[in-house]
Motif scaffolding. Structure first.
Motif, PDB file in Angstrom:
ATOM      1  N   THR A  74      13.392  -3.894  76.117  1.00  0.00           N
ATOM      2  CA  THR A  74      14.347  -3.366  77.086  1.00  0.00           C
ATOM      3  C   THR A  74      15.752  -3.802  76.700  1.00  0.00           C
ATOM      4  OG1 THR A  74      12.712  -3.467  78.872  1.00  0.00           O
ATOM      5  CG2 THR A  74      15.017  -3.316  79.520  1.00  0.00           C
ATOM      6  N   THR A  76      19.810  -3.752  78.094  1.00  0.00           N
ATOM      7  CA  THR A  76      20.455  -3.763  79.405  1.00  0.00           C
ATOM      8  C   THR A  76      21.911  -3.359  79.303  1.00  0.00           C
ATOM      9  OG1 THR A  76      18.981  -5.545  80.132  1.00  0.00           O
ATOM     10  CG2 THR A  76      20.956  -5.166  81.435  1.00  0.00           C
ATOM     11  N   SER A  77      22.331  -2.492  80.206  1.00  0.00           N
ATOM     12  CA  SER A  77      23.731  -2.123  80.336  1.00  0.00           C
ATOM     13  C   SER A  77      24.098  -2.142  81.811  1.00  0.00           C
ATOM     14  CB  SER A  77      23.994  -0.734  79.744  1.00  0.00           C
ATOM     15  OG  SER A  77      25.344  -0.336  79.937  1.00  0.00           O
ATOM     16  N   GLY A  79      23.499  -4.152  84.084  1.00  0.00           N
ATOM     17  CA  GLY A  79      22.429  -4.618  84.958  1.00  0.00           C
ATOM     18  C   GLY A  79      21.233  -3.697  85.030  1.00  0.00           C
ATOM     19  N   ALA A  80      21.347  -2.488  84.484  1.00  0.00           N
ATOM     20  CA  ALA A  80      20.203  -1.563  84.448  1.00  0.00           C
ATOM     21  C   ALA A  80      19.433  -1.781  83.148  1.00  0.00           C
ATOM     22  CB  ALA A  80      20.681  -0.116  84.525  1.00  0.00           C
ATOM     23  N   GLY A  81      18.103  -1.730  83.233  1.00  0.00           N
ATOM     24  CA  GLY A  81      17.265  -1.951  82.069  1.00  0.00           C
ATOM     25  C   GLY A  81      16.689  -0.645  81.546  1.00  0.00           C
ATOM     26  N   LEU A 165      14.066   3.795  83.243  1.00  0.00           N
ATOM     27  CA  LEU A 165      15.095   2.776  83.443  1.00  0.00           C
ATOM     28  C   LEU A 165      14.880   2.109  84.793  1.00  0.00           C
ATOM     29  CD1 LEU A 165      17.649   3.645  85.578  1.00  0.00           C
ATOM     30  CD2 LEU A 165      17.981   5.350  83.795  1.00  0.00           C
ATOM     31  N   SER A 166      15.175   0.821  84.853  1.00  0.00           N
ATOM     32  CA  SER A 166      15.090   0.066  86.100  1.00  0.00           C
ATOM     33  C   SER A 166      16.486  -0.179  86.630  1.00  0.00           C
ATOM     34  CB  SER A 166      14.365  -1.261  85.873  1.00  0.00           C
ATOM     35  OG  SER A 166      15.045  -2.057  84.914  1.00  0.00           O
ATOM     36  N   PRO A 168      19.452  -2.126  88.929  1.00  0.00           N
ATOM     37  CA  PRO A 168      19.755  -3.500  89.354  1.00  0.00           C
ATOM     38  C   PRO A 168      19.333  -3.713  90.806  1.00  0.00           C
ATOM     39  CG  PRO A 168      21.655  -2.473  88.289  1.00  0.00           C
ATOM     40  CD  PRO A 168      20.656  -1.387  88.523  1.00  0.00           C
ATOM     41  N   SER A 261      13.079   2.279  90.143  1.00  0.00           N
ATOM     42  CA  SER A 261      13.090   2.691  88.742  1.00  0.00           C
ATOM     43  C   SER A 261      13.108   4.209  88.686  1.00  0.00           C
ATOM     44  CB  SER A 261      11.877   2.145  87.981  1.00  0.00           C
ATOM     45  OG  SER A 261      10.664   2.619  88.534  1.00  0.00           O
TER      46      SER A 261
END
Length: 320
Positions: A74, A76-77, A79-81, A165-166, A168, A261
């Motif tokens: 994963t 991260t950008s 805070g999103a994964g 994507l997950s 934050p 997500s």
């Protein structure tokens, strides 16, 4: 008099709740511009250059894939994964990557990391580094010889096999900008060894290429809501209205505001015995999020406000 005082307290309490609800939510924009240059460099002429990330970061794990072991990690950008998978047998990737490749002219698989943006070729949304996300992967919505089990949007396992994507913690999706990749757009515009020219020879074929977003909620279950966005649409009676998206275009995700997500599937009218023929890619940028207010915080504000009002009135009564 006593009733009047309580009525005033209630009005004040209600005003506090309205004020709390009306406060602007904290916003976040996922731009990919906080990410370092990618691992690969792609050239297609003197003025076309860019880097792209295709996976194999050191924090991944080996999972079982369709053809053998897959390295899943994963990045991260903001805070999103974003989940990325690299097949250890064939070296291919799926899920999410990121890129700043500016090539809108080279057809074919070798140009799979470029966003198709005619107004500002290969550029991401807004100022800055101009990175953007690239997604690859899909699950056939109709059974075929390659995939006899059609995609089930209520199956959590099916959803997590898609580009995923997950979000934050405490943030909800508002929307994002999407466009085609050059690989997919040129395939639809002129055909290739797998895909047809959209519209066919006459231009009358009702072809389409659709992106659908799904969500999984805090309860771990698939949400009933989904959001559809047509990356290409040739279903109009008037052929002059047919289009293939060729610039960053807003995709509203507010129907999935409760999702923890997001999962993205692609489907096309151009599908055969072995599944979809249109290249299963899309590009995204500037994923917009906003903070989700906790209901308990609103109640706390109201109760606290009511307590302050009552205390002040009590003090006034004693002083009188």
């Amino acid at each position: 008099m006593l009733f009047s005082r309580y009525a005033t307290c209630i009005r004040c309490c209600a005003l506090l709740i309205i004020t709390a609800v009306g406060l602007p939510a904290r916003a976040e924009i996922i731009t990919f511009d906080d990410l370092p240059p990618g691992q690969g460099t792609q050239y297609s002429g003197a003025d076309v250059v860019g880097s792209y990330y295709y996976g194999d970061s050191p924090d991944g794990v080996i999972v079982e894939g369709t053809y053998g072991p897959v390295y899943e990690s994963t990045f991260t950008s903001g805070g999103a994964g974003f989940i990325n998978r690299v097949d250890q047998t064939y070296g291919s990737w799926s899920g999410f990557s990121y890129s700043n490749v500016s090539d809108i002219v080279t057809p074919g698989f070798e140009n799979q990391y470029a966003a198709y943006t005619l107004s500002d070729p290969g550029s991401g949304m807004g100022p800055g580094v101009d990175n953007y996300g690239i997604a690859f992967g899909y699950d056939d919505i109709v059974p075929n010889l390659f995939d006899p089990d059609a995609f089930d949007p209520t199956d959590i396992a099916d959803l997590f096999r898609l580009p995923t994507l997950s979000l934050p913690t405490g943030m909800a999706a508002v929307g994002m900008y999407v466009t085609n990749t050059t690989y997919a757009a040129l395939s639809m515009l002129g055909g290739d060894s797998f895909g047809k020219t959209f519209g066919g020879a006459s231009g009358d074929d009702p072809d389409w290429f659709k992106l659908t977003a799904y969500g999984i909620g805090a309860d771990g279950l698939a949400m009933a809501e989904s959001v559809e966005f047509y990356l290409a649409d040739y279903r109009f009676d008037d052929n002059s209205l047919d289009y293939i998206v060729d610039d960053w275009t807003w995709m509203d995700l507010s129907a999935l505001a409760d999702a923890k997500s997001l999962h993205f599937n692609l489907a096309s009218s151009d599908a055969g015995d072995f599944g979809m023929n249109t290249p299963a890619y899309f590009a995204m940028d500037d994923l917009q999020l906003e903070a989700v207010p906790e209901p308990t915080s609103l109640m706390f504000a109201a109760v606290t406000g009511l307590g302050v009002v009552l205390r002040r009135r009590g003090l006034r009564k004693k002083s009188a």
